[in-house]
Enzyme design. Structure first.
Site, PDB file in Angstrom:
ATOM      1  N   ASP A 152     -19.273 -24.520  39.757  1.00  0.00           N
ATOM      2  CA  ASP A 152     -18.910 -23.684  38.610  1.00  0.00           C
ATOM      3  C   ASP A 152     -18.848 -22.233  39.057  1.00  0.00           C
ATOM      4  O   ASP A 152     -19.543 -21.830  40.015  1.00  0.00           O
ATOM      5  CB  ASP A 152     -19.926 -23.835  37.474  1.00  0.00           C
ATOM      6  CG  ASP A 152     -19.471 -23.113  36.212  1.00  0.00           C
ATOM      7  OD1 ASP A 152     -18.385 -23.433  35.695  1.00  0.00           O
ATOM      8  OD2 ASP A 152     -20.195 -22.220  35.742  1.00  0.00           O
ATOM      9  N   GLU A 173     -18.422 -17.961  37.564  1.00  0.00           N
ATOM     10  CA  GLU A 173     -18.312 -16.959  36.502  1.00  0.00           C
ATOM     11  C   GLU A 173     -17.394 -15.870  37.028  1.00  0.00           C
ATOM     12  O   GLU A 173     -17.393 -15.572  38.235  1.00  0.00           O
ATOM     13  CB  GLU A 173     -19.676 -16.397  36.115  1.00  0.00           C
ATOM     14  CG  GLU A 173     -20.641 -17.410  35.546  1.00  0.00           C
ATOM     15  CD  GLU A 173     -20.164 -18.071  34.261  1.00  0.00           C
ATOM     16  OE1 GLU A 173     -19.352 -17.443  33.532  1.00  0.00           O
ATOM     17  OE2 GLU A 173     -20.578 -19.209  33.991  1.00  0.00           O
ATOM     18  N   HIS A 207     -21.248 -14.342  30.096  1.00  0.00           N
ATOM     19  CA  HIS A 207     -22.177 -14.577  31.218  1.00  0.00           C
ATOM     20  C   HIS A 207     -23.332 -13.584  31.294  1.00  0.00           C
ATOM     21  O   HIS A 207     -24.345 -13.853  31.929  1.00  0.00           O
ATOM     22  CB  HIS A 207     -21.429 -14.618  32.555  1.00  0.00           C
ATOM     23  CG  HIS A 207     -20.574 -13.409  32.834  1.00  0.00           C
ATOM     24  ND1 HIS A 207     -21.074 -12.146  32.978  1.00  0.00           N
ATOM     25  CD2 HIS A 207     -19.225 -13.306  33.029  1.00  0.00           C
ATOM     26  CE1 HIS A 207     -20.097 -11.305  33.247  1.00  0.00           C
ATOM     27  NE2 HIS A 207     -18.956 -11.975  33.276  1.00  0.00           N
ATOM     28  N   HIS A 241     -23.826 -18.347  29.792  1.00  0.00           N
ATOM     29  CA  HIS A 241     -23.246 -19.108  30.894  1.00  0.00           C
ATOM     30  C   HIS A 241     -23.792 -18.582  32.218  1.00  0.00           C
ATOM     31  O   HIS A 241     -23.909 -17.379  32.425  1.00  0.00           O
ATOM     32  CB  HIS A 241     -21.718 -18.964  30.898  1.00  0.00           C
ATOM     33  CG  HIS A 241     -21.046 -19.702  29.793  1.00  0.00           C
ATOM     34  ND1 HIS A 241     -19.955 -20.519  29.988  1.00  0.00           N
ATOM     35  CD2 HIS A 241     -21.315 -19.752  28.466  1.00  0.00           C
ATOM     36  CE1 HIS A 241     -19.576 -21.033  28.841  1.00  0.00           C
ATOM     37  NE2 HIS A 241     -20.387 -20.576  27.898  1.00  0.00           N
ATOM     38  N   ASP A 293     -24.988 -24.070  34.881  1.00  0.00           N
ATOM     39  CA  ASP A 293     -23.901 -24.908  34.365  1.00  0.00           C
ATOM     40  C   ASP A 293     -23.560 -26.033  35.341  1.00  0.00           C
ATOM     41  O   ASP A 293     -23.239 -27.147  34.924  1.00  0.00           O
ATOM     42  CB  ASP A 293     -22.662 -24.054  34.094  1.00  0.00           C
ATOM     43  CG  ASP A 293     -22.825 -23.184  32.849  1.00  0.00           C
ATOM     44  OD1 ASP A 293     -23.892 -23.261  32.217  1.00  0.00           O
ATOM     45  OD2 ASP A 293     -21.888 -22.427  32.519  1.00  0.00           O
TER      46      ASP A 293
END
Length: 236
Positions: free
Chosen positions: A7, A9, A57, A152, A157
């Site tokens: 994942d 950001e 985030h 997030h 995640d």
């Protein structure tokens, strides 16, 4: 099989528009089990995050100022991901950003270095058509605890997605039995038992049981209009 749940950001939503990766989180699975060999990195994106992205985030521009640039860690990232199968939620988004970052440092697209990419969003849409299939929705549906997810975060995640993916695909192993350390050698053992000296007792029905039996037969005969097989045999 080695799998990496991945994942990212980012500073915004458009890799082509100049947005950059600010965090990368990777969780390693081997034979569908967590290994603990994870990768978690922050990057200086050389630009500020959009306000809407900051709300998602919560990673401040100030926090990222002294972090390494993606170019400094590109080789380490590719070495870690090499030949693995990637598991990503909404893979097009993350892969698009990673491809752009690798392009900036003269590297080939991500798929060149990995064995496969599984998009869990596409998988979820097939399994749960017409339902919400965000990571939070899948955690709730599959009973994965995401109570610690207020914002997030790439590593968190990825960890949640690993649990979600294992639960989504658990049926693939539903018929497998773990034999543990048992030997794979099999031997058929046949035991012969002499029953020639064993006499089975014969229990005869008493008058009450015979009368009850005849009553049931009569009811069946009546309901069939006298067409029951045993009556026809008696009349033959």
């Amino acid at each position: 099989m080695r799998q990496i749940v991945l994942d990212t950001e980012t500073t915004g939503l458009s890799a082509e528009g100049g947005d950059r990766i600010i965090e990368l989180g990777c969780v390693e699975l081997y034979a569908r089990k967590l290994t603990g060999n994870n990768l978690h990195l922050y990057f200086n994106p050389e630009r500020d995050s959009h306000e809407d992205a900051l709300k998602v985030h919560g990673i401040s521009n100030e926090f990222l100022r002294d972090k390494p640039k993606f170019a400094q860690l590109a080789d380490d990232i590719l070495n870690y991901l090499a030949d693995a199968e990637l598991i990503i939620h909404n893979a097009a988004f993350d892969v698009g950003f990673l491809n752009k970052e690798f392009e900036r440092v003269g590297k080939k697209p991500l798929v060149t270095y990995v064995s496969n990419v599984i998009d869990t969003l596409a998988l979820a849409k097939e399994m749960f058509p017409g339902k919400r299939n965000s990571l939070d929705a899948l955690c709730s549906r599959l009973e994965v605890d995401n109570s610690g997810r207020t914002l997030h975060g790439a590593l968190l995640d990825a960890e949640l997605l690993a649990d979600v993916y294992i639960n989504m695909t658990r049926g693939q192993e539903a018929l497998l039995i773990d034999a543990g350390d048992a030997s794979t050698d099999t031997q058929t053992v046949m035991v012969q038992v002499d029953l020639s000296g064993y006499v089975l007792p014969v229990l005869s029905a008493n008058d009450h049981e015979l009368a009850a039996h005849e009553e049931v037969l009569a009811q069946l005969d009546k309901s069939s209009g006298g067409k029951t097989v045993w009556r026809q045999v008696q009349m033959a």
